[in-house]
Design a protein around this motif. Structure first.
Motif, PDB file in Angstrom:
ATOM      1  N   PRO A  72      42.314 125.271   2.617  1.00  0.00           N
ATOM      2  CA  PRO A  72      43.536 125.345   3.424  1.00  0.00           C
ATOM      3  C   PRO A  72      43.363 124.746   4.812  1.00  0.00           C
ATOM      4  CG  PRO A  72      42.518 127.525   3.207  1.00  0.00           C
ATOM      5  CD  PRO A  72      41.828 126.629   2.236  1.00  0.00           C
ATOM      6  N   ILE A  73      42.160 124.818   5.393  1.00  0.00           N
ATOM      7  CA  ILE A  73      41.945 124.219   6.715  1.00  0.00           C
ATOM      8  C   ILE A  73      42.138 122.715   6.642  1.00  0.00           C
ATOM      9  CG2 ILE A  73      40.203 123.743   8.485  1.00  0.00           C
ATOM     10  CD1 ILE A  73      39.062 126.539   7.952  1.00  0.00           C
ATOM     11  N   LEU A  74      41.532 122.087   5.643  1.00  0.00           N
ATOM     12  CA  LEU A  74      41.700 120.637   5.465  1.00  0.00           C
ATOM     13  C   LEU A  74      43.157 120.276   5.207  1.00  0.00           C
ATOM     14  CD1 LEU A  74      38.564 119.650   3.347  1.00  0.00           C
ATOM     15  CD2 LEU A  74      39.023 119.101   5.739  1.00  0.00           C
ATOM     16  N   ALA A  75      43.847 121.115   4.442  1.00  0.00           N
ATOM     17  CA  ALA A  75      45.262 120.857   4.157  1.00  0.00           C
ATOM     18  C   ALA A  75      46.088 120.897   5.444  1.00  0.00           C
ATOM     19  CB  ALA A  75      45.791 121.872   3.144  1.00  0.00           C
ATOM     20  N   MET A  76      45.797 121.863   6.331  1.00  0.00           N
ATOM     21  CA  MET A  76      46.523 121.935   7.605  1.00  0.00           C
ATOM     22  C   MET A  76      46.237 120.697   8.466  1.00  0.00           C
ATOM     23  SD  MET A  76      46.519 125.928   8.819  1.00  0.00           S
ATOM     24  CE  MET A  76      44.785 126.254   8.541  1.00  0.00           C
ATOM     25  N   ILE A  77      44.975 120.261   8.474  1.00  0.00           N
ATOM     26  CA  ILE A  77      44.626 119.065   9.252  1.00  0.00           C
ATOM     27  C   ILE A  77      45.347 117.840   8.708  1.00  0.00           C
ATOM     28  CG2 ILE A  77      42.733 117.516   9.874  1.00  0.00           C
ATOM     29  CD1 ILE A  77      40.902 119.982   9.909  1.00  0.00           C
ATOM     30  N   MET A  78      45.387 117.691   7.391  1.00  0.00           N
ATOM     31  CA  MET A  78      46.061 116.540   6.787  1.00  0.00           C
ATOM     32  C   MET A  78      47.558 116.542   7.098  1.00  0.00           C
ATOM     33  SD  MET A  78      43.644 114.831   5.533  1.00  0.00           S
ATOM     34  CE  MET A  78      44.649 113.589   4.715  1.00  0.00           C
ATOM     35  N   LEU A  79      48.169 117.729   7.077  1.00  0.00           N
ATOM     36  CA  LEU A  79      49.592 117.814   7.436  1.00  0.00           C
ATOM     37  C   LEU A  79      49.800 117.410   8.895  1.00  0.00           C
ATOM     38  CD1 LEU A  79      50.566 121.155   5.654  1.00  0.00           C
ATOM     39  CD2 LEU A  79      51.498 118.891   5.142  1.00  0.00           C
ATOM     40  N   GLY A  80      48.881 117.845   9.768  1.00  0.00           N
ATOM     41  CA  GLY A  80      48.983 117.470  11.172  1.00  0.00           C
ATOM     42  C   GLY A  80      48.852 115.966  11.373  1.00  0.00           C
ATOM     43  N   ILE A  81      47.900 115.344  10.666  1.00  0.00           N
ATOM     44  CA  ILE A  81      47.719 113.892  10.760  1.00  0.00           C
ATOM     45  C   ILE A  81      48.967 113.168  10.264  1.00  0.00           C
ATOM     46  CG2 ILE A  81      46.417 111.935   9.849  1.00  0.00           C
ATOM     47  CD1 ILE A  81      43.952 113.780   9.776  1.00  0.00           C
ATOM     48  N   ALA A  82      49.508 113.636   9.152  1.00  0.00           N
ATOM     49  CA  ALA A  82      50.660 112.958   8.534  1.00  0.00           C
ATOM     50  C   ALA A  82      51.890 113.002   9.427  1.00  0.00           C
ATOM     51  CB  ALA A  82      50.954 113.600   7.181  1.00  0.00           C
ATOM     52  N   ILE A  83      52.088 114.093  10.173  1.00  0.00           N
ATOM     53  CA  ILE A  83      53.314 114.224  10.966  1.00  0.00           C
ATOM     54  C   ILE A  83      53.153 113.701  12.383  1.00  0.00           C
ATOM     55  CG2 ILE A  83      52.953 116.511  11.977  1.00  0.00           C
ATOM     56  CD1 ILE A  83      56.163 115.148  10.284  1.00  0.00           C
ATOM     57  N   THR A  84      51.921 113.418  12.831  1.00  0.00           N
ATOM     58  CA  THR A  84      51.693 112.961  14.204  1.00  0.00           C
ATOM     59  C   THR A  84      52.483 111.703  14.564  1.00  0.00           C
ATOM     60  OG1 THR A  84      49.508 113.989  14.319  1.00  0.00           O
ATOM     61  CG2 THR A  84      49.938 112.200  15.863  1.00  0.00           C
ATOM     62  N   PRO A  85      52.618 110.697  13.685  1.00  0.00           N
ATOM     63  CA  PRO A  85      53.416 109.515  14.069  1.00  0.00           C
ATOM     64  C   PRO A  85      54.870 109.847  14.411  1.00  0.00           C
ATOM     65  CG  PRO A  85      52.076 109.045  12.134  1.00  0.00           C
ATOM     66  CD  PRO A  85      51.979 110.516  12.377  1.00  0.00           C
ATOM     67  N   ILE A  86      55.365 110.944  13.884  1.00  0.00           N
ATOM     68  CA  ILE A  86      56.751 111.336  14.143  1.00  0.00           C
ATOM     69  C   ILE A  86      56.834 112.349  15.276  1.00  0.00           C
ATOM     70  CG2 ILE A  86      58.741 112.552  13.139  1.00  0.00           C
ATOM     71  CD1 ILE A  86      57.941 111.356  10.443  1.00  0.00           C
ATOM     72  N   ASN A  87      55.864 113.279  15.331  1.00  0.00           N
ATOM     73  CA  ASN A  87      55.935 114.385  16.282  1.00  0.00           C
ATOM     74  C   ASN A  87      54.540 114.696  16.826  1.00  0.00           C
ATOM     75  OD1 ASN A  87      56.590 116.650  17.744  1.00  0.00           O
ATOM     76  ND2 ASN A  87      56.744 117.991  15.960  1.00  0.00           N
ATOM     77  N   THR A  88      54.308 114.384  18.107  1.00  0.00           N
ATOM     78  CA  THR A  88      52.999 114.688  18.695  1.00  0.00           C
ATOM     79  C   THR A  88      52.822 116.188  18.952  1.00  0.00           C
ATOM     80  OG1 THR A  88      53.917 114.231  20.889  1.00  0.00           O
ATOM     81  CG2 THR A  88      52.739 112.433  19.787  1.00  0.00           C
ATOM     82  N   GLY A  89      53.851 116.966  18.660  1.00  0.00           N
ATOM     83  CA  GLY A  89      53.693 118.413  18.674  1.00  0.00           C
ATOM     84  C   GLY A  89      52.777 118.899  17.572  1.00  0.00           C
ATOM     85  N   SER A  90      52.271 117.954  16.757  1.00  0.00           N
ATOM     86  CA  SER A  90      51.296 118.294  15.717  1.00  0.00           C
ATOM     87  C   SER A  90      50.046 118.946  16.298  1.00  0.00           C
ATOM     88  CB  SER A  90      50.906 117.034  14.940  1.00  0.00           C
ATOM     89  OG  SER A  90      50.362 116.060  15.828  1.00  0.00           O
ATOM     90  N   LEU A  91      49.845 118.803  17.619  1.00  0.00           N
ATOM     91  CA  LEU A  91      48.732 119.499  18.266  1.00  0.00           C
ATOM     92  C   LEU A  91      48.771 120.995  17.964  1.00  0.00           C
ATOM     93  CD1 LEU A  91      48.385 117.935  21.841  1.00  0.00           C
ATOM     94  CD2 LEU A  91      46.725 117.861  19.971  1.00  0.00           C
ATOM     95  N   SER A  92      49.980 121.527  17.866  1.00  0.00           N
ATOM     96  CA  SER A  92      50.120 122.951  17.559  1.00  0.00           C
ATOM     97  C   SER A  92      49.543 123.265  16.187  1.00  0.00           C
ATOM     98  CB  SER A  92      51.605 123.353  17.611  1.00  0.00           C
ATOM     99  OG  SER A  92      51.772 124.708  17.266  1.00  0.00           O
ATOM    100  N   LEU A  93      49.753 122.364  15.211  1.00  0.00           N
ATOM    101  CA  LEU A  93      49.196 122.573  13.867  1.00  0.00           C
ATOM    102  C   LEU A  93      47.668 122.516  13.906  1.00  0.00           C
ATOM    103  CD1 LEU A  93      51.606 120.393  11.673  1.00  0.00           C
ATOM    104  CD2 LEU A  93      51.985 122.663  12.665  1.00  0.00           C
ATOM    105  N   PHE A  94      47.143 121.566  14.708  1.00  0.00           N
ATOM    106  CA  PHE A  94      45.692 121.429  14.804  1.00  0.00           C
ATOM    107  C   PHE A  94      45.038 122.679  15.413  1.00  0.00           C
ATOM    108  CE2 PHE A  94      46.516 116.635  15.113  1.00  0.00           C
ATOM    109  CZ  PHE A  94      46.281 116.451  13.760  1.00  0.00           C
ATOM    110  N   THR A  95      45.741 123.345  16.354  1.00  0.00           N
ATOM    111  CA  THR A  95      45.138 124.525  16.976  1.00  0.00           C
ATOM    112  C   THR A  95      44.944 125.654  15.963  1.00  0.00           C
ATOM    113  OG1 THR A  95      47.316 125.370  17.668  1.00  0.00           O
ATOM    114  CG2 THR A  95      46.085 124.011  19.245  1.00  0.00           C
TER     115      THR A  95
END
Length: 364
Positions: A72-95
């Motif tokens: 699940p940790i890797l899955a959360m990171i991959m989701l954060g990477i995938a959405i970063t081009p659209i929303n730099t708020g992905s930092l919240s997912l990475f935390t």
């Protein structure tokens, strides 16, 4: 490192689950960039839809043992990477991923992983042409700080587990002392009374040989009285032992398994039961634990107690080599015992073998 997860026992699980939902309030920092920047409708919808699998992965990580948390940790990171081009708020997912890395892994591994996180943020910054460096600097500091908070939380949970184990050992020692007292009481009762019974039986036999029937009859009456008194005393003593209860018997069974090389984890609150039901549950658990030792070749076993408003359940899971089960007298006996209390026994054999005893919750 022992397998741990955040919700460590049944008593606290409800509170911990509520807190897990509260922690998700941090996702507000994921939403802010969507509304302060000029985003199209489809970008906003896609960013919001990303939260659905992310929240699923969050609770997946929250309830995972440490050896399974990487997925699940890797899955959360991959989701954060995938959405970063659209929303730099992905930092919240990475935390959130940073917290779980700190929580589940040793300090050295967590530190290296968090450094890798900073490298990932730098890579995303340059590949996507993000023109503000807060994504690296602020993001790195935030993920590192949350990761250290995860390390601190892991230390707290491990300390609590050690405390619970210490309490269990003290309870186990108290159980052993109580058993010694019961054995001593039974010996004191039966030693004297059985000697008296033996002597009076021998005397009655000699009197009958000499045709002293009245005297023999008197000795037999006294023998009968001693036997009845002994039976009553034994019942009182054993009844007192049984009613001490289920907790002592469970600790004894856990120690027996450990003595035979089977590690044991105990989860949940041991329920308070009526004397008769408690006795049958103890006998049932004893039979199931003996089956593990005789047949399963397991090296780990879990006992999980669950209780709802309507039902009480006790599950025993082991990692043995059983591929199918042929019911013998032991399992049939358990079913018969539980049937009298509207209970039942179920089992599942998959990668693990799990037996579950359920019966209606008793009224207080």
């Amino acid at each position: 490192m022992h397998n741990i997860n955040i919700a460590t026992d049944t008593k606290q699980r409800s509170t911990e689950d509520k807190l897990a939902w509260i922690y998700l309030v941090n996702l507000v920092f994921y939403l802010i960039p969507l509304f302060i920047n000029d985003k199209s409708a489809w970008e906003i919808v896609l960013a919001l839809l990303t939260l659905i699998p992310f929240i699923y992965c969050y609770f997946w990580a929250y309830r995972s043992p440490s050896d399974k948390a990487i997925y699940p940790i890797l899955a959360m990171i991959m989701l954060g990477i995938a959405i970063t081009p659209i929303n730099t708020g992905s930092l919240s997912l990475f935390t959130f991923a940073g917290f779980f890395i700190g929580f589940y892994y040793p300090l050295r591994s967590a530190f290296i992983s968090l450094l890798g996180f900073v490298a990932l943020l730098a890579t995303l910054t340059f590949l996507l042409g993000i023109n503000h460096y807060y994504f690296i600097v602020y993001g790195g500091l935030l993920i590192g700080g949350v990761g250290l908070f995860g390390v601190a939380e892991r230390k707290r949970v491990e300390a609590k587990c050690r405390e619970q184990q210490s309490k269990a050992e003290i309870s186990q020692l108290a159980t052993m002392l109580e058993r010694e007292r019961i054995a001593r009481d039974l010996h004191d009762i039966m030693g004297h009374n059985l000697s008296s019974i033996s002597l009076k039986a021998e005397l009655a036999e000699k009197l009958l040989d000499k045709n002293h029937y009245e005297q023999a009859k008197e000795q037999l009456k006294e023998l009968n009285a001693i036997a009845r008194e002994s039976l009553s005393q034994v019942r009182e003593t054993v009844s007192g032992y049984k009613h001490k209860g289920l907790a002592s018997s469970v600790m004894s069974l856990c120690q027996t398994l450990r003595d035979k090389g089977v590690s044991v984890s105990l989860e949940g609150n041991i329920p308070q039961l009526g004397p008769e039901l408690e006795t049958h549950v103890i006998l049932s658990l004893t039979e199931l634990c003996n089956n593990i030792l005789r047949h399963s070749q397991a090296d780990h076993c879990s006992l999980i107690f669950g209780e709802s408003a309507d039902e009480i359940s006790i599950s025993i899971t082991d990692n043995g080599q059983i591929t199918h089960i042929i019911e013998g007298n032991g399992l049939k006996g358990i079913r018969e015992r539980l049937k009298a209390f509207q209970g039942k026994l179920d089992y599942v054999v998959d990668q693990q073998c799990r037996f579950t005893i359920t019966f209606p919750a008793q009224e207080s």
